[in-house]
Design an enzyme around this catalytic site. Structure first.
Site, PDB file in Angstrom:
ATOM      1  NE  ARG A  37      -4.025  -2.534   0.364  1.00 17.18           N
ATOM      2  CZ  ARG A  37      -3.021  -3.333  -0.039  1.00 17.18           C
ATOM      3  NH1 ARG A  37      -2.055  -3.674  -1.217  1.00 17.18           N
ATOM      4  NH2 ARG A  37      -4.522  -5.017  -0.039  1.00 17.18           N
ATOM      5  CB  SER A  68      -8.275  -1.713   4.742  1.00 18.44           C
ATOM      6  OG  SER A  68      -8.479  -3.298   4.196  1.00 18.44           O
ATOM      7  CD  GLU A 114      -5.247   0.478   2.169  1.00 18.60           C
ATOM      8  OE1 GLU A 114      -5.022  -0.619   3.826  1.00 18.60           O
ATOM      9  OE2 GLU A 114      -6.393   0.511   1.612  1.00 18.60           O
TER      10      GLU A 114
HETATM   11  C1  LIG Z   1     -15.570  -1.195   0.093  1.00 21.83           C
HETATM   12  C2  LIG Z   1     -14.360  -0.758  -0.779  1.00 21.83           C
HETATM   13  C3  LIG Z   1     -13.290  -1.889  -1.158  1.00 21.83           C
HETATM   14  C4  LIG Z   1     -11.790  -1.461  -1.238  1.00 21.83           C
HETATM   15  N1  LIG Z   1     -11.200  -2.198  -1.354  1.00 21.83           N
HETATM   16  C5  LIG Z   1      -9.766  -2.105  -1.749  1.00 21.83           C
HETATM   17  C6  LIG Z   1      -8.859  -3.164  -2.063  1.00 21.83           C
HETATM   18  O1  LIG Z   1      -9.244  -4.628  -2.025  1.00 21.83           O
HETATM   19  N2  LIG Z   1      -7.524  -2.832  -2.142  1.00 21.83           N
HETATM   20  C7  LIG Z   1      -6.827  -2.013  -2.069  1.00 21.83           C
HETATM   21  O2  LIG Z   1      -6.207  -1.827  -2.652  1.00 21.83           O
HETATM   22  N3  LIG Z   1      -8.026  -0.684  -1.844  1.00 21.83           N
HETATM   23  C8  LIG Z   1      -9.305  -0.731  -1.819  1.00 21.83           C
HETATM   24  N4  LIG Z   1      -9.933   0.149  -0.866  1.00 21.83           N
HETATM   25  C9  LIG Z   1      -9.064   1.472  -1.388  1.00 21.83           C
HETATM   26  C10 LIG Z   1     -10.015   2.382  -2.712  1.00 21.83           C
HETATM   27  O3  LIG Z   1     -10.637   1.550  -3.787  1.00 21.83           O
HETATM   28  C11 LIG Z   1      -8.138   2.020  -3.747  1.00 21.83           C
HETATM   29  O4  LIG Z   1      -6.994   2.627  -2.802  1.00 21.83           O
HETATM   30  C12 LIG Z   1      -8.110   2.905  -4.616  1.00 21.83           C
HETATM   31  O5  LIG Z   1      -7.006   2.615  -5.757  1.00 21.83           O
HETATM   32  C13 LIG Z   1      -8.788   4.678  -4.244  1.00 21.83           C
HETATM   33  O6  LIG Z   1      -8.935   5.113  -6.164  1.00 21.83           O
HETATM   34  P1  LIG Z   1      -9.659   6.337  -6.238  1.00 21.83           P
HETATM   35  O7  LIG Z   1      -9.110   6.789  -7.543  1.00 21.83           O
HETATM   36  O8  LIG Z   1     -11.173   6.435  -5.576  1.00 21.83           O
HETATM   37  O9  LIG Z   1      -8.816   7.491  -4.976  1.00 21.83           O
HETATM   38  P2  LIG Z   1      -8.941   8.528  -4.846  1.00 21.83           P
HETATM   39  O10 LIG Z   1      -9.726   8.889  -2.889  1.00 21.83           O
HETATM   40  O11 LIG Z   1      -9.881   9.323  -5.443  1.00 21.83           O
HETATM   41  O12 LIG Z   1      -7.517   8.864  -4.064  1.00 21.83           O
HETATM   42  C14 LIG Z   1      -6.605   8.502  -3.248  1.00 21.83           C
HETATM   43  C15 LIG Z   1      -5.225   8.843  -2.886  1.00 21.83           C
HETATM   44  O13 LIG Z   1      -4.773   9.631  -4.409  1.00 21.83           O
HETATM   45  C16 LIG Z   1      -4.711  10.519  -5.105  1.00 21.83           C
HETATM   46  N5  LIG Z   1      -4.656  10.676  -6.105  1.00 21.83           N
HETATM   47  C17 LIG Z   1      -5.983   9.974  -7.413  1.00 21.83           C
HETATM   48  N6  LIG Z   1      -5.725   9.767  -8.412  1.00 21.83           N
HETATM   49  C18 LIG Z   1      -4.655  10.596  -8.350  1.00 21.83           C
HETATM   50  C19 LIG Z   1      -3.815  10.725  -9.846  1.00 21.83           C
HETATM   51  N7  LIG Z   1      -4.606  11.035 -10.983  1.00 21.83           N
HETATM   52  N8  LIG Z   1      -2.763  11.408  -9.858  1.00 21.83           N
HETATM   53  C20 LIG Z   1      -2.489  11.285  -8.424  1.00 21.83           C
HETATM   54  N9  LIG Z   1      -2.819  11.609  -7.356  1.00 21.83           N
HETATM   55  C21 LIG Z   1      -4.042  10.795  -7.584  1.00 21.83           C
HETATM   56  C22 LIG Z   1      -5.810  11.459  -4.013  1.00 21.83           C
HETATM   57  O14 LIG Z   1      -5.235  12.994  -4.010  1.00 21.83           O
HETATM   58  C23 LIG Z   1      -5.309  10.900  -2.899  1.00 21.83           C
HETATM   59  O15 LIG Z   1      -4.539  11.176  -2.011  1.00 21.83           O
HETATM   60  C24 LIG Z   1     -11.295  -0.117  -1.195  1.00 21.83           C
HETATM   61  C25 LIG Z   1     -11.916   0.821  -0.901  1.00 21.83           C
HETATM   62  C26 LIG Z   1     -13.695   0.526  -0.954  1.00 21.83           C
HETATM   63  C27 LIG Z   1     -14.337   1.245  -0.649  1.00 21.83           C
END
Ligand SMILES: Cc1cc2nc3c(=O)[nH]c(=O)nc-3n(C[C@H](O)[C@H](O)[C@H](O)COP(=O)(O)OP(=O)(O)OC[C@H]3O[C@@H](n4cnc5c(N)ncnc54)[C@H](O)[C@@H]3O)c2cc1C
Length: 350
Positions: free
Chosen positions: A172, A246, A342
């Site tokens: 992570r 998580s 996380e």
């Molecule tokens: C129900 C649920 C289950 C999940 N299960 C998992 C799992 O099994 N494994 C796992 O690893 N994660 C899991 N996650 C966490 C999440 O889905 C991941 O971390 C996902 O990659 C986040 O993507 P996002 O586009 O929503 O990022 P955001 O929440 O929008 O951003 C996350 C971070 O990345 C930065 N960011 C986003 N896009 C960019 C970009 N293009 N350039 C630079 N910075 C950027 C943001 O500023 C922030 O700091 C889960 C979440 C939920 C709600």
């Protein structure tokens, strides 16, 4: 390209926290992004030393806890497009825009028989965030299929390419959460996907689920469906109850510390990482401290998954954060283990 003022982010984070961004804009081309970064209305300081009013880059908002209003610009990445850029004897090289929905991208790959990310089905969020924390699930991490990414430097506006080594992926973790934190906007990611799949069914309940599904012949389609079934039954759907998956990482401790803890708590759950380290199940630690199913106001710890903090409706980010602090303190007190969040807390609370 419209710039919204005082824009509610409630529908832009899966916790459903109701904060406002001073300014908010979507960008769907790199030119639009450059234009926004140069916009005179935005007080972006062109130095990594002054983080005041940094643009906050938003993907699907599924790994963020907003703790108060954002006193600056939030830029939502809408860069789209999926392209097969190259293939060789063993691999397909597939490039996706950072604003593509991750699960839709996984489905696209499965439909085209590009193998390697089937175990990562149904993870919320967008492609651009997948390298941020080296997303992982069911025995697979993004680093195993990562080829390269392109990113724009926030201050210099230069376009840079990052290869696997440059990203310094860990559990992570990546370089973008550490030394390059808040410095790059990821524009697209290229994945190296297999022509001949290597199935990974050993993790979690995949094998049992495949049996239940009466799968006769293993395929990436079947594994993906098994993962979807398991995740849908286990994890709370953010559309129904606010959460970001998580909340804490599973902590890694030395084998010696693990042995001591095992003496005191024989049921403790740990998985070997390497010769020296063991990874503890953070959910088990939290559950043992009595937090599972806890609720105060609308902030709580999920009744089935202690690792998942939830917003039952109108919790503030600060309430969820305060709950996470209490959980951290009690796990530390009982087990002497320091949990790490996380989820990205924004703005950070020190
Ligand atoms: C129900 C649920 C289950 C999940 N299960 C998992 C799992 O099994 N494994 C796992 O690893 N994660 C899991 N996650 C966490 C999440 O889905 C991941 O971390 C996902 O990659 C986040 O993507 P996002 O586009 O929503 O990022 P955001 O929440 O929008 O951003 C996350 C971070 O990345 C930065 N960011 C986003 N896009 C960019 C970009 N293009 N350039 C630079 N910075 C950027 C943001 O500023 C922030 O700091 C889960 C979440 C939920 C709600």
């Amino acid at each position: 390209m419209h710039i919204h003022e005082n824009f509610s982010l409630r529908n832009y984070n899966t916790f459903g926290i109701d904060v406002a961004a001073k300014q908010f804009a979507l960008f769907s081309t790199v030119d639009e992004l450059r234009e926004l970064l140069n916009h005179p209305r935005f007080t972006i300081h062109h130095s990594p030393l002054t983080t005041h009013h940094l643009p906050l880059i938003l993907g699907g908002g599924s790994n963020i806890l907003f703790t108060k209003d954002i006193d600056g610009i939030v830029l939502k990445n809408e860069l789209k497009g999926i392209q097969l850029v190259k293939e060789d004897e063993h691999f397909y090289y597939v490039k996706a825009g950072a604003g593509e929905n991750w699960h839709s991208f996984v489905m696209h790959c499965i439909d085209n028989n590009y193998a390697g990310i089937e175990n990562l089905s149904l993870i919320p969020g967008n492609v651009g965030a997948s390298p941020m924390q080296n997303i992982g699930a069911y025995g697979v991490e993004i680093k195993e299929v990562f080829q390269q990414l392109e990113a724009l430097h926030i201050y210099e506006h230069s376009l840079e390419t990052f290869t696997l080594n440059d990203c310094e992926f860990g559990y992570r973790e990546s370089v973008f959460k550490k030394k390059y934190k808040d410095q790059f906007i990821i524009l697209n990611v290229t994945y190296r996907l297999r022509k001949n799949p290597v199935f990974n069914t050993t993790y979690g309940a995949i094998e049992q689920e495949l049996e239940k599904m009466q799968v006769k012949e293993l395929s990436i389609q079947a594994i993906s469906q098994a993962v979807i079934n398991i995740r849908s039954s286990k994890l709370p759907d953010p559309a129904v109850i606010g959460n970001a998956g998580s909340f804490f990482k599973n902590p890694e401790i030395t084998n010696a510390t693990f042995a001591e803890l095992k003496d005191r708590f024989p049921a403790i759950v740990g998985y070997p990482v390497d010769h020296n380290k063991t990874k503890l199940a953070a959910g088990w630690l939290i559950e043992q401290c009595g937090w599972k199913g806890y609720r105060k106001g609308d902030a709580g710890c999920h009744a089935k998954q202690a690792l998942v903090l939830v917003n039952y409706g109108n919790a503030t980010g600060k309430e969820i954060y305060d709950l996470s602090e209490k959980i951290l303190a009690s796990v530390n007190e009982k087990f002497g283990v320091e949990l790490e969040r996380e989820v990205n807390v924004m703005p950070a609370i020190n």
